[in-house]
Design an enzyme around this catalytic site. Structure first.
Site, PDB file in Angstrom:
ATOM      1  N   TYR A 144      26.039   5.586  53.161  1.00  0.00           N
ATOM      2  CA  TYR A 144      25.316   4.440  53.729  1.00  0.00           C
ATOM      3  C   TYR A 144      26.278   3.370  54.213  1.00  0.00           C
ATOM      4  O   TYR A 144      26.267   3.001  55.387  1.00  0.00           O
ATOM      5  CB  TYR A 144      24.365   3.873  52.672  1.00  0.00           C
ATOM      6  CG  TYR A 144      23.501   2.747  53.179  1.00  0.00           C
ATOM      7  CD1 TYR A 144      22.469   2.983  54.075  1.00  0.00           C
ATOM      8  CD2 TYR A 144      23.718   1.440  52.743  1.00  0.00           C
ATOM      9  CE1 TYR A 144      21.653   1.938  54.527  1.00  0.00           C
ATOM     10  CE2 TYR A 144      22.908   0.400  53.184  1.00  0.00           C
ATOM     11  CZ  TYR A 144      21.881   0.659  54.076  1.00  0.00           C
ATOM     12  OH  TYR A 144      21.090  -0.373  54.518  1.00  0.00           O
ATOM     13  N   GLU A 146      29.730   3.276  54.492  1.00  0.00           N
ATOM     14  CA  GLU A 146      30.702   3.731  55.496  1.00  0.00           C
ATOM     15  C   GLU A 146      29.973   4.187  56.771  1.00  0.00           C
ATOM     16  O   GLU A 146      30.479   4.025  57.875  1.00  0.00           O
ATOM     17  CB  GLU A 146      31.582   4.859  54.955  1.00  0.00           C
ATOM     18  CG  GLU A 146      32.541   4.434  53.841  1.00  0.00           C
ATOM     19  CD  GLU A 146      33.715   3.573  54.313  1.00  0.00           C
ATOM     20  OE1 GLU A 146      33.657   2.971  55.401  1.00  0.00           O
ATOM     21  OE2 GLU A 146      34.709   3.492  53.568  1.00  0.00           O
ATOM     22  N   GLY A 147      28.781   4.751  56.595  1.00  0.00           N
ATOM     23  CA  GLY A 147      27.972   5.149  57.753  1.00  0.00           C
ATOM     24  C   GLY A 147      27.690   3.953  58.653  1.00  0.00           C
ATOM     25  O   GLY A 147      27.841   4.016  59.876  1.00  0.00           O
ATOM     26  N   ASN A 173      19.873  -8.318  51.414  1.00  0.00           N
ATOM     27  CA  ASN A 173      18.670  -7.850  50.705  1.00  0.00           C
ATOM     28  C   ASN A 173      17.391  -8.538  51.190  1.00  0.00           C
ATOM     29  O   ASN A 173      17.247  -9.744  51.050  1.00  0.00           O
ATOM     30  CB  ASN A 173      18.797  -8.094  49.200  1.00  0.00           C
ATOM     31  CG  ASN A 173      19.952  -7.316  48.606  1.00  0.00           C
ATOM     32  OD1 ASN A 173      21.099  -7.565  48.955  1.00  0.00           O
ATOM     33  ND2 ASN A 173      19.646  -6.375  47.741  1.00  0.00           N
ATOM     34  N   VAL A 186      15.255  -3.368  43.830  1.00  0.00           N
ATOM     35  CA  VAL A 186      14.958  -4.153  42.638  1.00  0.00           C
ATOM     36  C   VAL A 186      13.634  -4.924  42.738  1.00  0.00           C
ATOM     37  O   VAL A 186      12.867  -4.966  41.775  1.00  0.00           O
ATOM     38  CB  VAL A 186      16.170  -5.065  42.275  1.00  0.00           C
ATOM     39  CG1 VAL A 186      16.394  -6.165  43.299  1.00  0.00           C
ATOM     40  CG2 VAL A 186      16.008  -5.645  40.898  1.00  0.00           C
ATOM     41  N   ASN A 189      10.713  -2.370  42.467  1.00  0.00           N
ATOM     42  CA  ASN A 189      10.688  -1.813  41.104  1.00  0.00           C
ATOM     43  C   ASN A 189      10.098  -2.808  40.117  1.00  0.00           C
ATOM     44  O   ASN A 189       9.202  -2.483  39.342  1.00  0.00           O
ATOM     45  CB  ASN A 189      12.113  -1.499  40.637  1.00  0.00           C
ATOM     46  CG  ASN A 189      12.515  -0.066  40.950  1.00  0.00           C
ATOM     47  OD1 ASN A 189      11.812   0.633  41.672  1.00  0.00           O
ATOM     48  ND2 ASN A 189      13.635   0.364  40.408  1.00  0.00           N
ATOM     49  N   TYR A 203      19.532  -3.008  35.449  1.00  0.00           N
ATOM     50  CA  TYR A 203      20.742  -2.181  35.430  1.00  0.00           C
ATOM     51  C   TYR A 203      21.933  -3.078  35.085  1.00  0.00           C
ATOM     52  O   TYR A 203      22.096  -4.151  35.674  1.00  0.00           O
ATOM     53  CB  TYR A 203      20.977  -1.508  36.787  1.00  0.00           C
ATOM     54  CG  TYR A 203      19.823  -0.628  37.253  1.00  0.00           C
ATOM     55  CD1 TYR A 203      18.863  -0.143  36.358  1.00  0.00           C
ATOM     56  CD2 TYR A 203      19.703  -0.268  38.590  1.00  0.00           C
ATOM     57  CE1 TYR A 203      17.815   0.666  36.798  1.00  0.00           C
ATOM     58  CE2 TYR A 203      18.661   0.536  39.038  1.00  0.00           C
ATOM     59  CZ  TYR A 203      17.720   0.991  38.139  1.00  0.00           C
ATOM     60  OH  TYR A 203      16.689   1.782  38.584  1.00  0.00           O
ATOM     61  N   ARG A 210      22.171 -11.234  43.753  1.00  0.00           N
ATOM     62  CA  ARG A 210      21.758 -10.876  45.104  1.00  0.00           C
ATOM     63  C   ARG A 210      21.085 -12.116  45.700  1.00  0.00           C
ATOM     64  O   ARG A 210      20.634 -12.997  44.981  1.00  0.00           O
ATOM     65  CB  ARG A 210      20.762  -9.710  45.115  1.00  0.00           C
ATOM     66  CG  ARG A 210      21.312  -8.375  44.643  1.00  0.00           C
ATOM     67  CD  ARG A 210      22.371  -7.809  45.592  1.00  0.00           C
ATOM     68  NE  ARG A 210      22.779  -6.456  45.203  1.00  0.00           N
ATOM     69  CZ  ARG A 210      23.754  -6.188  44.330  1.00  0.00           C
ATOM     70  NH1 ARG A 210      24.430  -7.154  43.757  1.00  0.00           N
ATOM     71  NH2 ARG A 210      24.063  -4.929  44.061  1.00  0.00           N
ATOM     72  N   PRO A 272      27.576  -3.588  43.670  1.00  0.00           N
ATOM     73  CA  PRO A 272      28.287  -4.855  43.878  1.00  0.00           C
ATOM     74  C   PRO A 272      27.925  -5.917  42.832  1.00  0.00           C
ATOM     75  O   PRO A 272      26.769  -6.032  42.431  1.00  0.00           O
ATOM     76  CB  PRO A 272      27.832  -5.286  45.270  1.00  0.00           C
ATOM     77  CG  PRO A 272      27.427  -4.024  45.945  1.00  0.00           C
ATOM     78  CD  PRO A 272      26.841  -3.167  44.862  1.00  0.00           C
TER      79      PRO A 272
END
Ligand code: NAD
Ligand code: UDP
Length: 311
Positions: A144, A146-147, A173, A186, A189, A203, A210, A272
């Site tokens: 994702y 690097e894409g 975000n 997040v 969820n 997590y 964020r 991150p």
């Protein structure tokens, strides 16, 4: 009236963008392979005369006549983009080449939805567009981030070499109505867990941050960038107000009036630690800044999730 293509238009952000473009009277073609997008997200637009829905996978070329392309097609949630990482990187690389080829052929303006993930686990805070990032090239998020970095490189090379009219936006975000319940991100969820009286899964220790942008604000930024003359970007679009994941959990529990507790899980690899956009460039070049505070946006999102969960 312009002919506007939205790739990934049946997805979360794409469907809100299509809605605004249709309201503005543009002729909209929404293109999607329905991996994470849903027909229901745009069902209310299907009877509009200036809206068309097309099933197509952007890893294959497409022939269309359009004036503008908003290129959003790519799964955005870690759960989805890691489900088939080879497909994710093909979507970012081959998909972006196909959109650049189309833009070049028909002289369309092309806007790429890039991401704050290009900054990786940032060593500079907040992140400005000049920061080159701290990205693991071989990790599980690389397909994702690097894409998207390659997608940005392709955009700049087609701009310099072929004079394609490009725009690059780095989205931070974003949340709001129509996020998938099983999205894994997040905000969705936590809301779903709180509504089901399940423990909210934090997590790590929840101290990572964020900065959450409401989808309507983000769409306004995308539209402003598309119309901005002689400015390729990249430009950050996001809400600069930073929250820890624990703070978010508390807000969601309070706003849903839930009895849920929180439970701690292992932090995913390469997650991150901090993320906050510097939006000086968007403010000065586009006259854009977010209007919707997290609390207000959460209330609107929770209201829509409630309608959907009982439907
Ligand atoms: P989403 O998963 O809801 O939307 C992506 C859409 O692209 C879906 O409708 C999906 O079916 C479609 N798609 C995926 N691969 C495709 C392919 N090969 N061909 C055609 N369609 C394909 O995600 P979203 O949150 O709406 O994100 C939209 C864009 O914004 C993505 O490019 C994402 O990288 C970027 N972005 C989003 C966020 C965020 O917080 N939501 C943050 C940064 C960047
Ligand atoms: N996160 C969490 N619980 C969840 C889902 C995510 O604590 O149920 C954390 C995740 O580890 C990350 C942050 O919330 O630190 C934002 O995750 P998300 O997947 O929404 O976005 P991204 O990591 O791509 O910024």
């Amino acid at each position: 009236m312009k002919r506007v293509l939205v790739t990934g238009g049946a997805g979360f952000i794409g469907s809100h963008l299509c809605e605004r473009l249709v309201q503005d009277g543009q002729e909209v073609i929404c293109l999607d392979n329905f991996f994470t997008g849903r027909r229901t997200n745009v069902a209310h637009l299907l009877r509009k005369p200036n809206f068309e829905l097309m099933r197509h996978d952007i890893t294959q070329p497409v022939l269309l006549e359009v004036d503008q392309i908003f290129h959003l097609a790519c799964p955005a949630s870690p759960v989805h983009y890691q489900h088939n990482p080879v497909k994710t990187i093909k979507t970012n690389v081959m998909g972006t080449i196909n959109m650049l080829g189309l833009a070049k052929r028909v002289h369309a303006r092309l806007l790429l939805a890039s991401t704050s993930e290009v900054y990786g686990n940032p060593l500079e805070h907040p992140q400005t567009e000049n920061y080159w990032g701290n990205v693991n090239p071989i990790g599980i998020r690389s397909c994702y981030d690097e894409g998207k970095r390659v997608a940005e490189t392709l955009m700049m090379d087609y701009y310099r070499q072929n004079k394609v009219d490009i725009k690059i936006v780095r989205i931070f975000n974003t949340y709001g109505p129509r996020m998938l319940f099983d999205d894994g991100r997040v905000v969705s969820n936590f809301i779903v867990q709180a509504m089901r009286s399940e423990a909210l899964t934090i997590y790590g220790d929840g101290s990572q941050t964020r900065s959450f942008c409401y989808v309507d604000d983000l769409v306004s930024g995308l539209l402003k960038m598309m119309e901005a003359p002689a400015f390729t970007g990249p430009v950050n679009l996001g809400n600069p107000v930073e929250f820890t994941v624990s703070e978010l959990a508390k807000m969601v529990i309070a706003e849903t009036n839930s009895k849920s507790s929180v439970e701690y899980r292992t932090l995913p690899q390469d997650d991150p630690v901090r993320r906050q956009p510097d939006i000086t460039l968007a403010r000065t070049k586009l006259g854009w800044e977010p209007q919707v505070a997290l609390l207000d946006g959460l209330r609107r999102t929770i209201a829509e999730f409630r309608e959907r969960i009982w439907a």
